[in-house]
Design an enzyme around this catalytic site. Structure first.
Site, mmCIF file in Angstrom:
data_model
loop_
_atom_site.group_PDB
_atom_site.id
_atom_site.type_symbol
_atom_site.label_atom_id
_atom_site.label_comp_id
_atom_site.label_asym_id
_atom_site.label_seq_id
_atom_site.Cartn_x
_atom_site.Cartn_y
_atom_site.Cartn_z
ATOM 1 N N SER A 125 0.860 -1.312 -0.153
ATOM 2 C CA SER A 125 0.066 0.097 0.055
ATOM 3 C C SER A 125 0.973 1.381 0.080
ATOM 4 O O SER A 125 1.881 1.215 0.700
ATOM 5 C CB SER A 125 -0.766 -0.023 1.274
ATOM 6 O OG SER A 125 -1.392 1.203 1.488
ATOM 7 N N TYR A 150 -2.810 -1.061 10.755
ATOM 8 C CA TYR A 150 -2.857 -1.754 9.394
ATOM 9 C C TYR A 150 -1.855 -1.433 8.552
ATOM 10 O O TYR A 150 -0.992 -2.278 8.178
ATOM 11 C CB TYR A 150 -4.178 -1.442 8.470
ATOM 12 C CG TYR A 150 -4.388 -1.425 7.339
ATOM 13 C CD1 TYR A 150 -4.423 -2.878 6.812
ATOM 14 C CD2 TYR A 150 -3.917 -0.406 6.362
ATOM 15 C CE1 TYR A 150 -4.400 -3.133 5.484
ATOM 16 C CE2 TYR A 150 -3.788 -0.710 5.097
ATOM 17 C CZ TYR A 150 -3.981 -1.973 4.449
ATOM 18 O OH TYR A 150 -4.088 -2.344 3.127
ATOM 19 N N LYS A 154 1.594 -3.701 6.859
ATOM 20 C CA LYS A 154 2.154 -3.632 5.291
ATOM 21 C C LYS A 154 3.933 -3.313 5.349
ATOM 22 O O LYS A 154 4.487 -4.135 4.582
ATOM 23 C CB LYS A 154 1.691 -2.624 4.511
ATOM 24 C CG LYS A 154 -0.061 -3.003 4.422
ATOM 25 C CD LYS A 154 -0.146 -4.133 3.468
ATOM 26 C CE LYS A 154 -1.557 -4.567 3.179
ATOM 27 N NZ LYS A 154 -1.873 -6.032 2.867
#
Ligand code: NAD
Ligand code: UDP
Length: 338
Positions: A125, A150, A154
């Site tokens: 991302s 979150y 990543k």
């Protein structure tokens, strides 16, 4: 043609990618625990492509399931979408996010190594970039500490994959850094189907349009942008899916670990998106301005030249296409896959 394991293949981006994999003649094995999706999406994938795929309902954290799967199918490569993605929730239940996203990914990579499968495309991302970078963001810019758990998962997975590829040169890994995926399949049969209240802009807008929500809250109108609202790089999910096929082709022929931005290279503000949605679809979207959302940056858009030159990928769809297709999906399926 390859046999491809697609983890999280029943989800939003995974399902659009499965259609294209089948269309291109690949054999597709989907592993998904359906925690944020429905098997219905896979029925639609198969009817759209007129081909069959193999679905295994299971969890990437389950080593036995993974070993059985790699033993049974002659898998050439893995496209790894499975994971949890709700930013707000990741702040409430960080361990669950670390467990699914980080531990789950490590379980998958271990099983790949046991099965001698070393080709991987990973869903990363744009959130991994340091917030101080000025857009357009390119892949050589520094990563930072994401403002939420979150995003942190990543970043961690990217870093461990980089180390893995250095330690074991057989690995060939694509880190695809998605910008803001929106839109839906042209048929209106497949699209984004968030559970509960949407966190992201586009599903919120379409749910207002269909009457499921009263009005959109726009988070901040005092950013240093064209109209004060946040600027993002929206990318059609069908273009995003095609980037996975390009990355797969690239990885089947090379080794190492490399990151590619997957965006259009253009930023649009929240107000520009809302106004364009109203114009192309002829629907009024009531909205109010509310304070900024914690962790949001003013502007984030990609420099996508590396993906264009190295992967031979090119986004085909305009913002208008994204808005038309998002609405077409929502109005045809007001309750998503349910
Ligand atoms: P999604 O929730 O629609 O798809 C993820 C799929 O993974 C779901 O079908 C879910 O059931 C499955 N899953 C979750 N945990 C699992 C587990 N432990 N084992 C097996 N299956 C599991 O999400 P999406 O939008 O399609 O995103 C796909 C990937 O892309 C995710 O890794 C996400 O973090 C990443 N990503 C998404 C966006 C976005 O805005 N949609 C942006 C950047 C990156
Ligand atoms: N946004 C908004 N209202 C919403 C959801 C999002 O104003 O209900 C804004 C958000 O502040 C950001 C942009 O829309 O500027 C895109 O947000 P989204 O959550 O879709 O993606 P992000 O870039 O944060 O991952």
């Amino acid at each position: 043609m390859a046999t491809v394991l697609v983890t999280g293949g029943a989800g939003y981006i995974g399902s659009h990618t499965c259609v294209q994999l089948l269309d291109a003649g690949h054999e597709v094995i989907v592993l998904d625990n359906l925690s944020n999706s429905s098997e219905q999406s896979l029925h639609r994938v198969q009817s759209l492509s007129n081909k069959t795929l193999t679905f295994i309902r299971g969890d990437i954290r389950d080593a036995a399931t993974l070993d059985q799967l790699f033993a049974k199918y002659n898998i050439d490569a893995v496209i790894h979408f499975a994971g949890l993605k709700a930013v707000g929730e990741s702040q409430q239940i960080p361990l669950t996010y670390f467990e699914h996203n980080i531990a789950g990914s490590i379980a998958l990579f271990n099983a790949m190594q046991r099965a001698q499968v070393f080709k991987l495309v990973f869903s990363s991302s744009a959130t991994v970039y340091d917030e101080s970078n000025i857009s357009p963001l390119n892949e050589d810019m520094p990563t930072g500490m994401p403002s939420n758990n979150y995003g942190y998962t990543k970043l961690i997975i990217e870093q461990l994959l980089e180390k893995l590829a250095i330690a074991e040169p057989k690995w060939s890994i694509a880190l695809l850094r998605y910008f803001n995926p929106v839109g839906a399949h042209k048929s209106g049969c497949m699209g984004e189907d968030p559970q509960g209240t949407p966190n992201n802009l586009m599903p919120y807008v379409t749910q207002v349009a269909v009457g499921r929500r009263e009005q959109l809250s726009i988070y901040g109108n005092d950013y240093d942008t064209v109209d004060g609202t946040g600027v993002r790089d929206y990318i059609h999910v069908v273009d995003l899916a095609s980037a996975h096929l390009c990355a797969l082709k690239n990885r089947l022929l090379s080794t190492g670990c490399r990151a590619w931005n997957i965006g259009t290279g253009t930023g649009s503000s929240v107000l520009q998106v809302v106004q364009a949605f109203e114009k192309v679809n002829g629907i009024n979207i009531p909205y109010q301005f509310v304070p900024r959302r914690e962790g949001d940056v003013a502007t984030s858009f990609s420099d996508n030249r590396r993906a264009i030159t190295e992967l031979g990928w090119k986004p085909q769809y305009t913002l208008e296409d994204m808005l038309l297709d998002s609405w077409n999906w929502q109005k045809t399926n007001p309750k998503g896959y349910r």
